[in-house]
Design a protein around this motif. Structure first.
Motif, PDB file in Angstrom:
ATOM      1  N   THR A   1      -9.932 -22.698  -0.533  1.00  0.00           N
ATOM      2  CA  THR A   1     -10.348 -22.584   0.858  1.00  0.00           C
ATOM      3  C   THR A   1     -11.415 -23.628   1.201  1.00  0.00           C
ATOM      4  O   THR A   1     -12.246 -23.984   0.353  1.00  0.00           O
ATOM      5  CB  THR A   1     -10.874 -21.160   1.167  1.00  0.00           C
TER       6      THR A   1
ATOM      7  N   TYR B   1     -16.141 -13.632  -1.192  1.00  0.00           N
ATOM      8  CA  TYR B   1     -14.729 -14.040  -1.225  1.00  0.00           C
ATOM      9  C   TYR B   1     -14.641 -15.533  -1.544  1.00  0.00           C
ATOM     10  O   TYR B   1     -13.881 -15.961  -2.417  1.00  0.00           O
ATOM     11  CB  TYR B   1     -14.048 -13.735   0.128  1.00  0.00           C
TER      12      TYR B   1
ATOM     13  N   GLU C   1     -24.528 -17.638   8.082  1.00  0.00           N
ATOM     14  CA  GLU C   1     -23.842 -18.935   8.056  1.00  0.00           C
ATOM     15  C   GLU C   1     -24.608 -19.893   8.959  1.00  0.00           C
ATOM     16  O   GLU C   1     -25.259 -19.466   9.912  1.00  0.00           O
ATOM     17  CB  GLU C   1     -22.381 -18.804   8.531  1.00  0.00           C
TER      18      GLU C   1
HETATM   19  N1  USQ Z   1     -15.853 -15.863  14.117  1.00  0.00           N
HETATM   20  C1  USQ Z   1     -16.325 -15.570  15.392  1.00  0.00           C
HETATM   21  N2  USQ Z   1     -15.816 -14.481  16.016  1.00  0.00           N
HETATM   22  C2  USQ Z   1     -14.869 -13.665  15.461  1.00  0.00           C
HETATM   23  C3  USQ Z   1     -14.394 -13.985  14.176  1.00  0.00           C
HETATM   24  C4  USQ Z   1     -14.920 -15.080  13.534  1.00  0.00           C
HETATM   25  O1  USQ Z   1     -17.189 -16.265  15.920  1.00  0.00           O
HETATM   26  O2  USQ Z   1     -14.473 -12.685  16.111  1.00  0.00           O
HETATM   27  C5  USQ Z   1     -16.355 -17.071  13.435  1.00  0.00           C
HETATM   28  C6  USQ Z   1     -16.971 -16.831  12.069  1.00  0.00           C
HETATM   29  O3  USQ Z   1     -18.335 -16.543  12.163  1.00  0.00           O
HETATM   30  C7  USQ Z   1     -16.658 -18.119  11.336  1.00  0.00           C
HETATM   31  C8  USQ Z   1     -15.373 -18.631  11.992  1.00  0.00           C
HETATM   32  O4  USQ Z   1     -15.227 -17.901  13.202  1.00  0.00           O
HETATM   33  O5  USQ Z   1     -17.656 -19.059  11.550  1.00  0.00           O
HETATM   34  C9  USQ Z   1     -14.126 -18.430  11.160  1.00  0.00           C
HETATM   35  O6  USQ Z   1     -14.022 -17.067  10.807  1.00  0.00           O
HETATM   36  P1  USQ Z   1     -12.637 -16.390  10.386  1.00  0.00           P
HETATM   37  O7  USQ Z   1     -12.884 -14.925  10.236  1.00  0.00           O
HETATM   38  O8  USQ Z   1     -11.553 -16.813  11.273  1.00  0.00           O
HETATM   39  O9  USQ Z   1     -12.353 -17.118   9.009  1.00  0.00           O
HETATM   40  P2  USQ Z   1     -13.098 -17.031   7.611  1.00  0.00           P
HETATM   41  O10 USQ Z   1     -13.892 -15.805   7.430  1.00  0.00           O
HETATM   42  O11 USQ Z   1     -13.815 -18.324   7.444  1.00  0.00           O
HETATM   43  O12 USQ Z   1     -11.868 -16.926   6.599  1.00  0.00           O
HETATM   44  C10 USQ Z   1     -10.563 -17.361   6.956  1.00  0.00           C
HETATM   45  C11 USQ Z   1      -9.560 -16.640   6.083  1.00  0.00           C
HETATM   46  C12 USQ Z   1      -9.779 -17.040   4.638  1.00  0.00           C
HETATM   47  C13 USQ Z   1      -9.739 -18.559   4.515  1.00  0.00           C
HETATM   48  C14 USQ Z   1     -10.752 -19.189   5.459  1.00  0.00           C
HETATM   49  C15 USQ Z   1     -10.680 -20.690   5.503  1.00  0.00           C
HETATM   50  O13 USQ Z   1      -9.687 -15.234   6.251  1.00  0.00           O
HETATM   51  O14 USQ Z   1      -8.794 -16.431   3.822  1.00  0.00           O
HETATM   52  O15 USQ Z   1     -10.048 -18.909   3.202  1.00  0.00           O
HETATM   53  O16 USQ Z   1     -10.468 -18.742   6.791  1.00  0.00           O
HETATM   54  S1  USQ Z   1     -12.290 -21.398   5.769  1.00  0.00           S
HETATM   55  O17 USQ Z   1     -12.920 -20.749   6.899  1.00  0.00           O
HETATM   56  O18 USQ Z   1     -12.094 -22.798   6.039  1.00  0.00           O
HETATM   57  O19 USQ Z   1     -13.046 -21.172   4.568  1.00  0.00           O
END
Ligand code: USQ
Length: 492
Positions: free
Chosen positions: A224, A270, A417
């Motif tokens: 990731t 994770y 974060e």
């Molecule tokens: N976020 C918001 N509002 C929401 C949900 C999320 O502002 O309602 C923000 C989070 O704070 C974060 C970003 O959006 O900064 C991305 O969050 P996310 O929940 O879409 O993704 P993340 O937790 O980073 O994890 C997801 C997948 C994971 C993968 C990762 C790729 O669930 O399996 O590994 O994306 S990465 O983000 O590039 O690490």
């Protein structure tokens, strides 16, 4: 220049999982595939599919010239390539199975069906209905005319895994059998341990099993982008290894980082589990001459692919709750039911994004171009970089096309974060070396999502789990409601 122009046309038996190396070189002594150049001339191979050829120089046959490799839209693929998909019941596993089966691969998948349980534990469910694995396999047969084999099995059941590898002899293994949620891993100790146990121990056991039972299989490991974090210095997120000329200064001395793994700074337990996976795979390639691509995956969104779109009985799961939904998917679902889009913190935090359809194309292209024995390589799998605010704005704008007036809400960030940070992602290899061309743009994919999610039965399922959409899991371990900081209607 090759005739077909396929990205893997010029690859040779060095990369082919169907050949067996014969010779006296101890590959393990070097730990880098580049060493093989020195070994040329000392080695011959034998093809397990065409034993009649006898022993030959691995450089003499290219994929383009080999009758066992056949041209497909994603490059040459080994005829009836045996692909094992770990985690076939998941958001990615199922579309992967459909796409590969459609391209002529012999697909076998396993899953312990844990994702269904964990989502239900949250009081949520896939908002697009999905059948049991037996029903999905039957639908694939009926709608696509493909045979996919499924076995209910836990990757942690090591004796069963060993027996499966011995029996199936996969030529490619796609490791999707991991718990993918950052918030789930931060909810409490049991869930953090479950994530680490499942992801870290699962991958480690897999590597030993591959060494002992299918050492020629190429391993596509899903990592990731969050492994890298978001360095405040602005250091670019290189694709895995530092370039040979990367140099750091320390107390007047220069330190070359050539060949070292790019530093990691994960953003949840994770993501920590994924970093451990990266190191385990890297070491296994070094010690045992296994071969792997480690895919640094950005946030995936969407629910569309050539196969998925054929019939609802082929749906992949689609989650929107706080733990299992990713941000774009969640925002579209929120817009559909008139709930304000939940931006965490300032909303300036940036991530790399890619559609499900493009992610599936990338992985197919990696499967088609296996690494050489001992080769560990990394690709950054993203197409766009957006801040959360930009995503909210774009979703709100597209929502108007569907007569939806959307509100946006900034809430206290439940996560720990950085919100203001540079984000320089290098993502060149998939396009340059594997011929990847994006097939779906953000706006088209989001429009498609609106069309699906606005269907009355899907909308009803979103409304039923409305309570699971607002975040509750704080990285700090504190409890209590998150404060809403600001609510507004984005300008057109
Ligand atoms: N976020 C918001 N509002 C929401 C949900 C999320 O502002 O309602 C923000 C989070 O704070 C974060 C970003 O959006 O900064 C991305 O969050 P996310 O929940 O879409 O993704 P993340 O937790 O980073 O994890 C997801 C997948 C994971 C993968 C990762 C790729 O669930 O399996 O590994 O994306 S990465 O983000 O590039 O690490």
């Amino acid at each position: 220049m090759t005739e077909s122009g396929c990205h893997n046309a010029g690859q040779t038996c060095w990369s082919c999982p169907a050949v067996e190396f014969k010779g006296h070189v101890d590959f393990r002594a070097c730990g880098q595939a580049a060493f093989r150049k020195a070994a040329q001339g000392q080695l011959v191979v034998e093809c397990q599919r065409r034993p009649e050829i006898g022993y030959f120089d691995p450089n003499s046959i290219t994929f383009e010239s080999c009758s066992e490799w056949q041209e497909t839209p994603d490059g040459y693929l080994l005829k009836d390539m045996r692909v094992l998909i770990l985690g076939m019941d998941g958001y990615l596993g199922w579309p992967m199975a459909l796409k590969l089966a459609k391209q002529g691969c012999r697909v076998l998948g396993i899953d312990n069906l844990m994702r269904r349980e964990l989502v239900a534990e949250r009081g949520a469910d896939s908002i697009t209905p999905i059948g049991s694995m037996a029903e999905r396999v039957a639908a694939a047969r009926e709608k696509l005319g493909v045979e996919i084999e499924f076995r209910e099995m836990d990757l942690l059941d090591r004796p069963a895994l060993a027996a499966l590898l011995e029996e199936f002899q996969p030529e490619s293994i796609v490791q999707f059998a991991e718990i993918p949620s950052a918030p789930y891993s931060m909810a409490d100790v049991e869930r953090a341990v479950n994530t680490v146990q499942n992801n870290v121990v699962g991958t480690l056991g897999l590597l030993f099993a591959v060494r002992d039972h299918a050492p020629d299989a190429s391993i596509i490991k899903l990592g990731t982008m969050g492994e890298y974090g978001s360095p405040l210095t602005g250091r670019p997120l290189f694709e895995g290894l530092f370039p040979g000329d990367a140099v750091l200064q320390y107390q007047g001395q220069e330190w070359s980082l050539g060949g070292e793994l790019t530093p990691r700074d994960p953003v949840s337990f994770y993501h920590v589990s994924k970093v451990q996976g990266t190191f385990s795979v890297y070491e296994a390639c070094k010690y045992w001459w296994l071969r792997s691509y480690d895919v640094m995956q950005g946030v995936i969104y969407g629910n569309s692919s050539a196969e998925l779109d054929l019939d609802p009985s082929l749906n992949t799961r689609f989650d929107i709750d706080e733990w299992w939904g990713t941000v774009v998917n969640r925002f579209v679902a929120q817009a559909v039911i008139g709930m304000p889009l939940t931006i965490y913190g300032s909303g300036s935090q940036k991530r790399g994004y890619i559609t499900l359809r493009d992610a599936m194309q990338c992985i197919t292209r990696l499967i088609a171009a296996p690494p050489e024995p001992g080769q560990y390589d990394v690709v950054n799998q993203v197409t766009d970089v957006f801040s959360v605010r930009e995503i909210a704005q774009m979703v709100a704008t597209i929502a108007r096309e569907f007569d939806l007036e959307v509100e946006v809400q900034r809430i206290e960030n439940p996560r720990v974060e950085s919100e203001e940070h540079p984000y320089e992602v290098i993502h060149e290899k998939l396009a340059d070396r594997f011929g990847f061309e994006s097939e779906s743009a953000f706006a088209d994919e989001v429009r498609h999502l609106f069309r699906v999610l606005l269907q009355p039965e899907v909308k009803a399922r979103i409304l039923k789990q409305r309570d699971t959409l607002f975040p509750k899991t704080k990285w700090s371990g504190e409890h209590g409601d998150l404060e809403v900081l600001e609510t507004w209607k984005p300008a057109a």
